[in-house]
Design an enzyme around this catalytic site. Structure first.
Site, mmCIF file in Angstrom:
data_model
loop_
_atom_site.group_PDB
_atom_site.id
_atom_site.type_symbol
_atom_site.label_atom_id
_atom_site.label_comp_id
_atom_site.label_asym_id
_atom_site.label_seq_id
_atom_site.Cartn_x
_atom_site.Cartn_y
_atom_site.Cartn_z
ATOM 1 C CG HIS A 136 -0.336 0.373 2.680
ATOM 2 N ND1 HIS A 136 -0.152 -0.550 3.379
ATOM 3 C CD2 HIS A 136 -0.254 1.683 2.955
ATOM 4 C CE1 HIS A 136 0.413 0.154 4.568
ATOM 5 N NE2 HIS A 136 0.430 1.315 4.395
ATOM 6 C CG ASP A 155 0.024 -3.894 3.063
ATOM 7 O OD1 ASP A 155 0.344 -3.384 1.694
ATOM 8 O OD2 ASP A 155 -0.032 -3.131 3.848
ATOM 9 C CD GLN A 171 -1.534 6.378 10.417
ATOM 10 O OE1 GLN A 171 -1.419 5.552 9.630
ATOM 11 N NE2 GLN A 171 -2.283 6.060 11.517
ATOM 12 N N GLY A 172 3.394 6.282 8.778
ATOM 13 C CA GLY A 172 4.501 6.564 8.183
ATOM 14 C C GLY A 172 5.451 5.370 8.532
ATOM 15 C CG ASP A 173 6.204 3.674 12.423
ATOM 16 O OD1 ASP A 173 7.369 4.310 12.040
ATOM 17 O OD2 ASP A 173 5.499 4.097 13.186
ATOM 18 C CB SER A 174 3.010 1.377 6.576
ATOM 19 O OG SER A 174 1.793 1.471 6.797
HETATM 20 N N1 ARG Z 1 -0.928 2.281 7.448
HETATM 21 C C1 ARG Z 1 -0.101 3.297 8.184
HETATM 22 C C2 ARG Z 1 0.999 3.511 7.403
HETATM 23 O O1 ARG Z 1 0.934 3.569 6.142
HETATM 24 C C3 ARG Z 1 0.581 2.181 9.300
HETATM 25 C C4 ARG Z 1 -0.507 2.080 10.243
HETATM 26 C C5 ARG Z 1 0.193 1.355 11.514
HETATM 27 N N2 ARG Z 1 -0.825 1.661 12.703
HETATM 28 C C6 ARG Z 1 -0.800 1.086 13.789
HETATM 29 N N3 ARG Z 1 -1.707 1.719 14.570
HETATM 30 N N4 ARG Z 1 -0.054 0.023 14.006
HETATM 31 O O2 ARG Z 1 2.155 4.011 7.803
#
Ligand code: ARG
Length: 254
Positions: A73, A119, A208-211
């Site tokens: 993603h 993913d 967010q940003g860790d994905s």
């Molecule tokens: N989708 C998020 C990203 O793109 C990562 C989200 C992880 N969230 C969490 N609560 N562990 O960075």
């Protein structure tokens, strides 16, 4: 952050800005600084279209000198807009670390934007990060078990529990699949025992940003950051893409 959240909203409603209230918007939340020495395989994936000055976009992990694994993603932009950064704890400090463009993108053929299964994306580095330790993939599905305490690494949001765009780590409890399967919203959003890891709590979580970044247990890559509702919300754990479930397909690309 906002732009990024908006982009992701198309992929996954739960990570949209609308689903994250001001109160639960925290950073890797509850973590501490990590050095590039202890996590040499941690790679930041930046993007020239990011709204952040550092270009921060996603996490990734070095699985071969010329291959990084990230989240499917994360790969919504033209290939030429991405840069992989290794060895740079502070993304704004371009006097350290190494960078490479991306020459090829492989998205797991089973990646499903509706339930977020598989993913995974594997990127080929135009300039391989030679002489950097790579991480080993965990192939045992039993490694994901309640009570284990893996560590997640990333440059993502800290919700004021640390500096932004700086490599952080936090140990997160593996809650077991049942904890996420007990959550109706998570089941509706595609959580699956065989392909996900459910981990984190009210004090420590990815954000967010860790994905795409690594969740590491016993020196092996257990999973990569995938999604979650809010961050460090005890009612909504972090959801990770489990490596063992896709190890064969990933291995074939590495
Ligand atoms: N989708 C998020 C990203 O793109 C990562 C989200 C992880 N969230 C969490 N609560 N562990 O960075």
């Amino acid at each position: 952050m906002l732009k990024r959240a908006v982009v992701l909203a198309g992929i996954l409603m739960l990570v949209s800005a609308g689903a994250v209230s001001a109160a639960d918007k925290r950073l890797i939340v509850g973590g501490t600084l990590a050095s590039v020495r202890e996590a040499p395989w941690a790679v930041a994936l930046t993007n020239s279209q990011s709204s952040r000055p550092t270009g921060r976009w996603c996490g990734a992990v070095l699985v071969a000198p010329d291959k990084v694994l990230t989240a499917a993603h994360c790969m919504l932009k033209p290939v030429s807009t991405y840069t992989a950064v290794q060895g740079r704890a502070e993304l704004s400090d371009d006097s350290t670390g190494r960078v490479s463009g991306i020459s090829k993108v492989w998205i797991h053929p089973g990646y499903n934007t509706k339930n977020n299964r598989n993913d995974f994306a594997i990127l080929t580095l135009a300039q391989p990060f030679t002489q950097v330790p790579v991480i080993t993939l965990e192939t045992n599905p039993k490694a994901d078990r309640k009570g284990a305490v893996p560590t997640v690494y990333g440059w993502g949001d800290t919700a004021d529990t640390g500096p932004d765009d700086t490599l952080q780590k936090v140990a997160v409890p593996d809650l077991g699949d049942d904890a996420c399967l007990a959550n109706k919203e998570y089941v509706a959003n595609g959580y699956a025992a065989a392909s996900n890891v459910c981990a984190g709590n009210g004090t420590g979580d990815a954000c967010q940003g860790d994905s795409g970044g690594p969740l590491v247990l016993n020196g092996r890559l257990l999973a990569t950051v995938s999604w979650g509702k809010g961050c460090a919300d005890p009612a909504f754990p972090g959801v990770y893409a489990e490596i063992a479930s896709a190890a064969k397909a990933l291995r074939a690309q590495i």
